[in-house]
Design a protein around this motif. Structure first.
Motif, short mmCIF file in Angstrom:
data_model
loop_
_atom_site.label_atom_id
_atom_site.label_comp_id
_atom_site.label_asym_id
_atom_site.label_seq_id
_atom_site.Cartn_x
_atom_site.Cartn_y
_atom_site.Cartn_z
N LEU A 73 0.83 -1.21 0.00
CA LEU A 73 0.00 0.00 0.00
C LEU A 73 0.86 1.26 0.00
CD1 LEU A 73 -2.83 -0.95 2.52
CD2 LEU A 73 -2.96 -0.89 0.03
N ILE A 74 1.94 1.24 0.77
CA ILE A 74 2.86 2.39 0.81
C ILE A 74 3.47 2.61 -0.57
CG2 ILE A 74 5.04 3.24 1.75
CD1 ILE A 74 4.29 1.78 4.39
N ASP A 75 3.89 1.54 -1.24
CA ASP A 75 4.47 1.66 -2.57
C ASP A 75 3.46 2.25 -3.55
OD1 ASP A 75 6.81 0.58 -1.61
OD2 ASP A 75 6.40 -1.44 -2.37
N ILE A 76 2.21 1.82 -3.46
CA ILE A 76 1.16 2.33 -4.36
C ILE A 76 0.97 3.84 -4.14
CG2 ILE A 76 -1.33 2.30 -4.79
CD1 ILE A 76 -1.22 -0.72 -4.31
N VAL A 77 0.89 4.25 -2.87
CA VAL A 77 0.66 5.68 -2.57
C VAL A 77 1.85 6.52 -3.02
CG1 VAL A 77 0.37 7.34 -0.70
CG2 VAL A 77 -0.96 5.23 -0.71
N ARG A 78 3.07 6.04 -2.77
CA ARG A 78 4.25 6.81 -3.16
C ARG A 78 4.38 6.92 -4.67
NH1 ARG A 78 7.96 5.02 1.65
NH2 ARG A 78 7.44 6.76 3.01
N ALA A 79 4.02 5.86 -5.40
CA ALA A 79 4.12 5.89 -6.85
C ALA A 79 2.97 6.68 -7.48
CB ALA A 79 4.14 4.47 -7.41
N GLY A 80 1.88 6.82 -6.75
CA GLY A 80 0.73 7.53 -7.28
C GLY A 80 -0.03 6.73 -8.31
N ASP A 81 0.17 5.42 -8.31
CA ASP A 81 -0.51 4.55 -9.28
C ASP A 81 -1.93 4.27 -8.82
OD1 ASP A 81 1.87 4.35 -10.64
OD2 ASP A 81 2.42 2.43 -9.74
N GLU A 82 -2.70 3.79 -9.78
CA GLU A 82 -4.01 3.26 -9.43
C GLU A 82 -3.78 1.95 -8.69
OE1 GLU A 82 -7.29 4.19 -9.93
OE2 GLU A 82 -6.35 6.11 -10.34
N PRO A 83 -4.60 1.62 -7.70
CA PRO A 83 -4.39 0.39 -6.95
C PRO A 83 -4.36 -0.86 -7.81
CG PRO A 83 -6.02 1.77 -5.88
CD PRO A 83 -5.67 2.43 -7.18
N ALA A 84 -5.26 -0.99 -8.75
CA ALA A 84 -5.27 -2.16 -9.62
C ALA A 84 -6.09 -1.82 -10.85
CB ALA A 84 -5.87 -3.36 -8.91
N PRO A 85 -5.76 -2.41 -11.99
CA PRO A 85 -6.59 -2.17 -13.15
C PRO A 85 -7.98 -2.75 -12.93
CG PRO A 85 -4.94 -3.85 -13.62
CD PRO A 85 -4.65 -3.29 -12.27
N GLU A 86 -8.97 -2.06 -13.44
CA GLU A 86 -10.34 -2.52 -13.25
C GLU A 86 -10.58 -3.78 -14.06
OE1 GLU A 86 -12.52 -1.29 -11.07
OE2 GLU A 86 -10.85 -0.01 -10.49
N LYS A 87 -11.37 -4.68 -13.49
CA LYS A 87 -11.69 -5.93 -14.17
C LYS A 87 -12.69 -5.65 -15.27
CE LYS A 87 -10.83 -8.90 -10.26
NZ LYS A 87 -11.40 -9.83 -9.29
N LYS A 88 -12.54 -6.38 -16.36
CA LYS A 88 -13.45 -6.24 -17.47
C LYS A 88 -14.77 -6.92 -17.11
CE LYS A 88 -13.13 -6.59 -22.45
NZ LYS A 88 -12.37 -7.17 -23.56
N VAL A 89 -15.87 -6.22 -17.33
CA VAL A 89 -17.17 -6.76 -16.99
C VAL A 89 -17.64 -7.64 -18.14
CG1 VAL A 89 -19.55 -6.17 -16.42
CG2 VAL A 89 -17.68 -4.73 -15.63
N LYS A 90 -17.95 -8.88 -17.80
CA LYS A 90 -18.46 -9.80 -18.81
C LYS A 90 -19.98 -9.72 -18.82
CE LYS A 90 -14.80 -13.22 -18.78
NZ LYS A 90 -14.48 -14.65 -18.65
N ILE A 91 -20.55 -9.72 -20.03
CA ILE A 91 -22.00 -9.74 -20.12
C ILE A 91 -22.43 -11.09 -20.67
CG2 ILE A 91 -22.24 -7.25 -20.33
CD1 ILE A 91 -22.58 -7.62 -23.33
N SER A 92 -23.64 -11.47 -20.36
CA SER A 92 -24.14 -12.78 -20.79
C SER A 92 -24.40 -12.77 -22.29
CB SER A 92 -25.42 -13.12 -20.04
OG SER A 92 -26.45 -12.22 -20.41
N LYS A 93 -24.55 -13.96 -22.84
CA LYS A 93 -24.83 -14.07 -24.28
C LYS A 93 -26.15 -13.41 -24.64
CE LYS A 93 -22.26 -18.36 -24.94
NZ LYS A 93 -22.34 -19.78 -25.27
N LYS A 94 -27.13 -13.56 -23.75
CA LYS A 94 -28.44 -12.97 -23.99
C LYS A 94 -28.34 -11.45 -24.02
CE LYS A 94 -32.15 -15.04 -22.25
NZ LYS A 94 -33.17 -15.45 -21.27
#
Length: 114
Positions: A73-94
């Motif tokens: 967490l300290i490394d993330i704050v010091r680097a100013g990065d986003e915590p994690a890339p957002e997950k791609k939302v999967k939609i159903s076939k329908k």
């Protein structure tokens, strides 16, 4: 006395919310602590990390050992990065078929309007 900088879990069941605390290594995870130096909420989008880096640096200078999670967490704050890339939302076939049909209908509508 081994002093640690670690996460203390709060919040309801299956709704975690963490406080970054300085505590004696012999105390329980959510037990007595010396000082609170930050907060971390993994449920918000993007994740909320608020740390008092000055206090953390003071404690590390005094010999406190940050846990691996707190170090990250300290490394993330010091680097100013986003915590994690957002997950791609999967939609159903329908839902994908409905979206495709709506796009085709909008395209047909635009063709007939011209």
């Amino acid at each position: 006395m081994a002093v640690k900088i670690r996460l203390a879990r709060h919040g309801a069941k299956k709704r975690p919310y963490y406080r970054v605390v300085v505590a004696d290594g012999r105390m329980p995870r959510d037990g007595r602590h010396i000082e609170e130096v930050g907060r971390y909420n993994p449920l918000t989008t993007p994740k909320t990390i608020t740390l008092d880096l000055e206090k953390i640096d003071e404690w590390i200078a005094k010999g406190a050992q940050p846990s691996s999670a707190v170090s990250h967490l300290i490394d993330i704050v010091r680097a100013g990065d986003e915590p994690a890339p957002e997950k791609k939302v999967k939609i159903s076939k329908k839902a994908a078929a409905k979206a495709k049909a709506a796009a085709e209908a909008a395209a047909a509508e635009a063709e007939s309007a011209e």
